[in-house]
Design a protein around this motif. Sequence first.
Motif, mmCIF file in Angstrom:
data_model
loop_
_atom_site.group_PDB
_atom_site.id
_atom_site.type_symbol
_atom_site.label_atom_id
_atom_site.label_comp_id
_atom_site.label_asym_id
_atom_site.label_seq_id
_atom_site.Cartn_x
_atom_site.Cartn_y
_atom_site.Cartn_z
ATOM 1 N N SER A 95 0.834 -1.201 0.000
ATOM 2 C CA SER A 95 0.000 0.000 0.000
ATOM 3 C C SER A 95 0.872 1.257 0.000
ATOM 4 N N ALA A 96 0.237 2.370 -0.282
ATOM 5 C CA ALA A 96 0.935 3.653 -0.230
ATOM 6 C C ALA A 96 1.468 3.893 1.181
ATOM 7 N N LEU A 97 0.681 3.532 2.183
ATOM 8 C CA LEU A 97 1.123 3.722 3.568
ATOM 9 C C LEU A 97 2.353 2.871 3.883
ATOM 10 N N ASP A 98 2.399 1.641 3.336
ATOM 11 C CA ASP A 98 3.577 0.785 3.525
ATOM 12 C C ASP A 98 4.832 1.482 3.009
ATOM 13 N N VAL A 99 4.729 2.039 1.814
ATOM 14 C CA VAL A 99 5.871 2.720 1.201
ATOM 15 C C VAL A 99 6.254 3.949 2.010
ATOM 16 N N LEU A 100 5.280 4.779 2.346
ATOM 17 C CA LEU A 100 5.570 6.007 3.089
ATOM 18 C C LEU A 100 6.190 5.704 4.446
ATOM 19 N N THR A 101 5.671 4.687 5.112
ATOM 20 C CA THR A 101 6.201 4.310 6.421
ATOM 21 C C THR A 101 7.646 3.821 6.315
ATOM 22 N N ALA A 102 7.913 2.976 5.327
ATOM 23 C CA ALA A 102 9.271 2.453 5.154
ATOM 24 C C ALA A 102 10.249 3.564 4.774
ATOM 25 N N VAL A 103 9.856 4.445 3.867
ATOM 26 C CA VAL A 103 10.727 5.561 3.476
ATOM 27 C C VAL A 103 10.984 6.455 4.677
ATOM 28 N N ALA A 104 9.950 6.737 5.456
ATOM 29 C CA ALA A 104 10.104 7.590 6.642
ATOM 30 C C ALA A 104 11.054 6.945 7.648
ATOM 31 N N LYS A 105 10.869 5.660 7.889
ATOM 32 C CA LYS A 105 11.727 4.953 8.847
ATOM 33 C C LYS A 105 13.181 4.950 8.374
ATOM 34 N N PHE A 106 13.384 4.686 7.094
ATOM 35 C CA PHE A 106 14.747 4.623 6.556
ATOM 36 C C PHE A 106 15.440 5.981 6.556
ATOM 37 N N THR A 107 14.710 7.028 6.165
ATOM 38 C CA THR A 107 15.326 8.352 6.010
ATOM 39 C C THR A 107 15.326 9.178 7.283
ATOM 40 N N GLY A 108 14.463 8.820 8.233
ATOM 41 C CA GLY A 108 14.351 9.623 9.447
ATOM 42 C C GLY A 108 13.493 10.868 9.258
ATOM 43 N N VAL A 109 12.811 10.954 8.126
ATOM 44 C CA VAL A 109 11.902 12.064 7.836
ATOM 45 C C VAL A 109 10.490 11.548 8.090
ATOM 46 N N SER A 110 9.693 12.261 8.869
ATOM 47 C CA SER A 110 8.361 11.774 9.224
ATOM 48 C C SER A 110 7.458 11.694 8.000
ATOM 49 N N VAL A 111 6.452 10.818 8.092
ATOM 50 C CA VAL A 111 5.465 10.703 7.019
ATOM 51 C C VAL A 111 4.776 12.055 6.814
ATOM 52 N N ASP A 112 4.468 12.741 7.909
ATOM 53 C CA ASP A 112 3.831 14.059 7.808
ATOM 54 C C ASP A 112 4.688 15.037 7.013
ATOM 55 N N SER A 113 5.992 14.989 7.201
ATOM 56 C CA SER A 113 6.882 15.875 6.442
ATOM 57 C C SER A 113 6.935 15.476 4.968
ATOM 58 N N ILE A 114 6.966 14.176 4.705
ATOM 59 C CA ILE A 114 7.020 13.695 3.319
ATOM 60 C C ILE A 114 5.782 14.152 2.552
ATOM 61 N N VAL A 115 4.616 14.080 3.167
ATOM 62 C CA VAL A 115 3.393 14.471 2.479
ATOM 63 C C VAL A 115 3.079 15.959 2.639
ATOM 64 N N GLY A 116 3.880 16.657 3.421
ATOM 65 C CA GLY A 116 3.631 18.072 3.682
ATOM 66 C C GLY A 116 4.307 19.000 2.691
ATOM 67 N N LYS A 117 4.494 20.223 3.118
ATOM 68 C CA LYS A 117 5.010 21.277 2.244
ATOM 69 C C LYS A 117 6.504 21.545 2.430
ATOM 70 N N ARG A 118 7.148 20.909 3.414
ATOM 71 C CA ARG A 118 8.563 21.176 3.673
ATOM 72 C C ARG A 118 9.401 20.934 2.424
ATOM 73 N N ARG A 119 10.443 21.766 2.260
ATOM 74 C CA ARG A 119 11.256 21.669 1.049
ATOM 75 C C ARG A 119 12.745 21.535 1.339
ATOM 76 N N ASP A 120 13.106 21.218 2.589
ATOM 77 C CA ASP A 120 14.529 21.036 2.886
ATOM 78 C C ASP A 120 15.064 19.819 2.145
ATOM 79 N N LYS A 121 16.366 19.736 2.055
ATOM 80 C CA LYS A 121 17.016 18.721 1.225
ATOM 81 C C LYS A 121 16.639 17.284 1.627
ATOM 82 N N ALA A 122 16.658 16.999 2.928
ATOM 83 C CA ALA A 122 16.358 15.637 3.392
ATOM 84 C C ALA A 122 14.905 15.259 3.091
ATOM 85 N N THR A 123 13.995 16.192 3.309
ATOM 86 C CA THR A 123 12.579 15.919 3.043
ATOM 87 C C THR A 123 12.340 15.740 1.548
ATOM 88 N N ALA A 124 12.945 16.591 0.742
ATOM 89 C CA ALA A 124 12.774 16.496 -0.711
ATOM 90 C C ALA A 124 13.307 15.165 -1.235
#
Length: 125
Positions: A24-53
């Motif tokens: 699922s989309a949530l599976d992917v978002l959760t795994a990416v967030a866990k691996f990168t240390g960037v929260s799911v909320d940040s990934i789907v949000g408006k933040r534009r810093d390098k790590a989030t992007a």
Amino acid sequence: PVTPDLADQALKSLLTETPGDSVSALDVLTAVAKFTGVSVDSIVGKRRDKATAAARRMAMYMLREEVHLTSSRVGHELGGKDHSTVLYAQKRFAQLLETDSSLRQSLATVKDMIIRSHRAAIQSG
């Protein structure tokens, strides 16, 4: 000895145990967030810093390639991003994959995290 045929069979068996349709989309978002240390909320949000992007680009690529969502649907899952933004991010990520072995390794690690979480869910439930 490990032959190309043996490796191919092993990979195919891994892929058939966890079909892409069940990811699922949530599976992917959760795994990416866990691996990168960037929260799911940040990934789907408006933040534009390098790590989030970077995390967002990986998520966009994986949502398209692993979950088989359309570019419009990927954009919707990521907080309403335009489909052209998604296409650009996916193209850029694919180009980086061709030249960046550490990025390829990161992508493989995230895929492995998803497979492991699916296996754990199957075994527990």
